[in-house]
Design a protein around this motif. Sequence first.
Motif, PDB file in Angstrom:
ATOM      1  N   UNK A 180      40.100  15.243  21.845  1.00 49.61           N
ATOM      2  CA  UNK A 180      40.316  14.140  22.789  1.00 49.61           C
ATOM      3  C   UNK A 180      40.276  14.626  24.233  1.00 49.61           C
ATOM      4  N   UNK A 181      40.722  15.861  24.469  1.00 53.55           N
ATOM      5  CA  UNK A 181      40.715  16.397  25.831  1.00 53.55           C
ATOM      6  C   UNK A 181      39.325  16.870  26.241  1.00 53.55           C
ATOM      7  N   UNK A 182      38.715  17.694  25.390  1.00 60.53           N
ATOM      8  CA  UNK A 182      37.445  18.332  25.759  1.00 60.53           C
ATOM      9  C   UNK A 182      36.224  17.477  25.430  1.00 60.53           C
ATOM     10  N   UNK A 208      37.117  15.779  33.729  1.00 62.66           N
ATOM     11  CA  UNK A 208      37.917  16.534  34.699  1.00 62.66           C
ATOM     12  C   UNK A 208      38.046  17.996  34.279  1.00 62.66           C
ATOM     13  N   UNK A 209      38.038  18.265  32.974  1.00 62.88           N
ATOM     14  CA  UNK A 209      38.186  19.642  32.501  1.00 62.88           C
ATOM     15  C   UNK A 209      36.965  20.497  32.825  1.00 62.88           C
ATOM     16  N   UNK A 210      35.879  19.890  33.247  1.00 63.17           N
ATOM     17  CA  UNK A 210      34.670  20.640  33.580  1.00 63.17           C
ATOM     18  C   UNK A 210      34.730  21.199  35.006  1.00 63.17           C
ATOM     19  N   UNK A 241      36.924  29.004  33.992  1.00 63.34           N
ATOM     20  CA  UNK A 241      36.284  30.169  33.381  1.00 63.34           C
ATOM     21  C   UNK A 241      34.933  30.444  34.038  1.00 63.34           C
ATOM     22  N   UNK A 242      34.195  29.383  34.345  1.00 63.05           N
ATOM     23  CA  UNK A 242      32.923  29.580  35.049  1.00 63.05           C
ATOM     24  C   UNK A 242      33.157  30.156  36.443  1.00 63.05           C
ATOM     25  N   UNK A 243      34.205  29.677  37.104  1.00 63.51           N
ATOM     26  CA  UNK A 243      34.516  30.179  38.442  1.00 63.51           C
ATOM     27  C   UNK A 243      34.948  31.638  38.385  1.00 63.51           C
ATOM     28  N   UNK A 244      35.722  31.995  37.381  1.00 63.69           N
ATOM     29  CA  UNK A 244      36.138  33.384  37.210  1.00 63.69           C
ATOM     30  C   UNK A 244      34.915  34.282  37.030  1.00 63.69           C
ATOM     31  N   UNK A 282      42.691  25.176  30.181  1.00 64.16           N
ATOM     32  CA  UNK A 282      41.966  24.020  29.645  1.00 64.16           C
ATOM     33  C   UNK A 282      40.950  23.457  30.634  1.00 64.16           C
ATOM     34  N   UNK A 283      40.740  24.146  31.753  1.00 63.93           N
ATOM     35  CA  UNK A 283      39.682  23.777  32.697  1.00 63.93           C
ATOM     36  C   UNK A 283      38.538  24.772  32.525  1.00 63.93           C
TER      37      UNK A 283
END
Length: 512
Positions: free
Chosen positions: A105-107, A468-470, A234-237, A229-230
Motif C-alpha cells: 500500500x505504501x510503495x 511521495x516515497x519516490x 537511496x538514489x540520493x545517497x 521508506x523513501x
Amino acid sequence: MAQNVEKIKDHAELFQQPEYQELFKSKKESFEGMPASDEVARVAEWTKTWEYREKNFAREALTVNPAKACQPLGAILAAVGFESTLPFVHGSQGCVAYFRTHFTRHFKEPFNAVSSSMTEDAAVFGGLKNMIDGLANAYALYKPKMIAVCTTCMAEVIGDDLGAFITNSKKAGSIPEDFPVPYAHTPSFVGSHITGYDNMMKGILTNLTEGKKKETTNSTINFIPGFETYMGNLRELKRLTSLLGVNATILADNEEYLDSPNTGEYEMYHGGTPLDVAAESINAEQTIALQAYSTAKTREYIATEWGQKTSVIRPWGIKGTDQFLMALSEATGNPIPRELEVERGRVVDAMTDTQAWLHGKRAALYGDPDLVLGLLQFLLEMGVEPVHVLVTNSNPTFEEEAKALLAASPYGRSATVWGGKDLWHMRSLLFTEPVDFLIGNSYAKYLWRDTGTPLVRIGYPIFDRHHLHRYSTIGYSGALNLLNWIANTVLDELDRNTIVPAKTDISYDLIR
C-alpha cells in the motif's frame, strides 16, 4: 435487469446516495445503540478541553493508535535489500499477509514474503515441522539466493529456537547445508519495526561475513540507511557518494526492489546488495549509518566484532548535509565538487525566498526517532517553532538528543518531547495548544479532520497519496522537497481561509 456500466459509481460517490445514507441511519438506530446526537456532540466538545487532556495523559493501560508497527515489518524490509533474498516469517499466515499488504500500500509495488503458516497444532507442539516444510517449499518454488527468517508473536511465546530449527531443516534436506539462512528473533510484543530492522540487519551481516575477515581493508565505506521508506533517499545517497568518488557499499539496498521499473517482463527479485559484496563489508574502512535508532545493535556488532569505525550522520537540511559531505571528503581525500556547492546555493536561495512564510510558524510532528530528528534539524534552520514532538517508539537516549537539539536553537525552546505517547495524545495536544501545521504519516489525516490542523505528509506509511516515497528527504535535494511540501501546505491553507467571495477574499492573493 441489465446493468448500465456507464452508471457504475466509485465508492466515494456511491455511499453518499440516499439509499445508503438511510441504511447507515437505520444501522445506528437499530444496532449500534448510539446516544442522542446532542449527547454525542457534548462529549465530542469535551474531548477538546484541557480537562480531558489531563485524563487522556493519565491513562496507563491503554494505547490508542500508536505511531509504530511491530518488529517483523522492519525485519523483512531489511531482508529485501539483499540480492535475491526471500523473507521468511516463522508464524501465522495472517501476520505475513499484513506485512506484505502494509508495504504494498505504501510503495505501490508487490512485496514478496512467505511464512511457515503456523496454526493451533504448531502453537501446542512447536513449529519445527512447519519450518522444515516451509523452507523446502520456499527454496524449491521461489529459487532465492538467501532466505532471511524472522519470527512473530506465536513463535516467540512458545519459545521456538530459530538457530536449532534452521540447522534441523538443513539436516532434513530442506535446503543445502551451505545455503545462507540468516535469522533474527523479532517478537512483536517488544520494540517496534525499527528494532526488527536492526535485529535482522545484524543477523544477515553476521551470517554473510562469517570467516571473511582479512588483514587489510578493501578501501570501501559501508552505508546503512536504516528503516528507510523513501527510495529517493537511496538514489540520493548513491548520487552523493558517486560525486565524492566514494567506493560505497549500501547495506541494504532495497531501492530497485521497492521502486522497480515496468519492463514488460516479470522479475521476482529486483536489485539488492550482492551477497558477495555484503560479505566483504567486514573489510571496509568504516561504516556510516544514516539512522541511529534503527541500527544500534548492528553498529555495536560492527564496532566490537569487526573492529570497524562506526558513526551516525543524518544528512537532513543544510547543516546535516554539509556534515555528511565533509565527512566523506575527509574520508576519501576528495574535494566536494563544484556541482554540489552550486546545488547547495540554490537550496539556500530557495530557503531565503520562503523563510518569511515559515519563520515563527508553530509545528507539531511525530514519527520514528531518526525521522523526527532529521525533520527538527530542517525546521529549526527555517525558523519554524516545534511545539509538540511525539515519538511512540521512543527511548531515553533519543529524548536527550532531541531536547539538546531543540535547546540549541531559540526556535526550539518552547517544544515538548512526548516519548511513548500515541496519536490520541496528539489529538489532545492539537486541540489544547493549536499549531500552524502538523507533520506525520497518512494516519494523521484523522487528526487533520478532527482538529483542522493542516497536514504535511512525511513519514511512513503514506497510503493515501501516491509517489511521495519516490522523492528524497536527505541531501540538498531533500531539503528542497521538504521546503516545497511544508511551505505549500501553509500557502494552501492560507488560500482556504481566504476563499469566500466578498467576505474573506480581500486577502485571496494571486502572488504569495
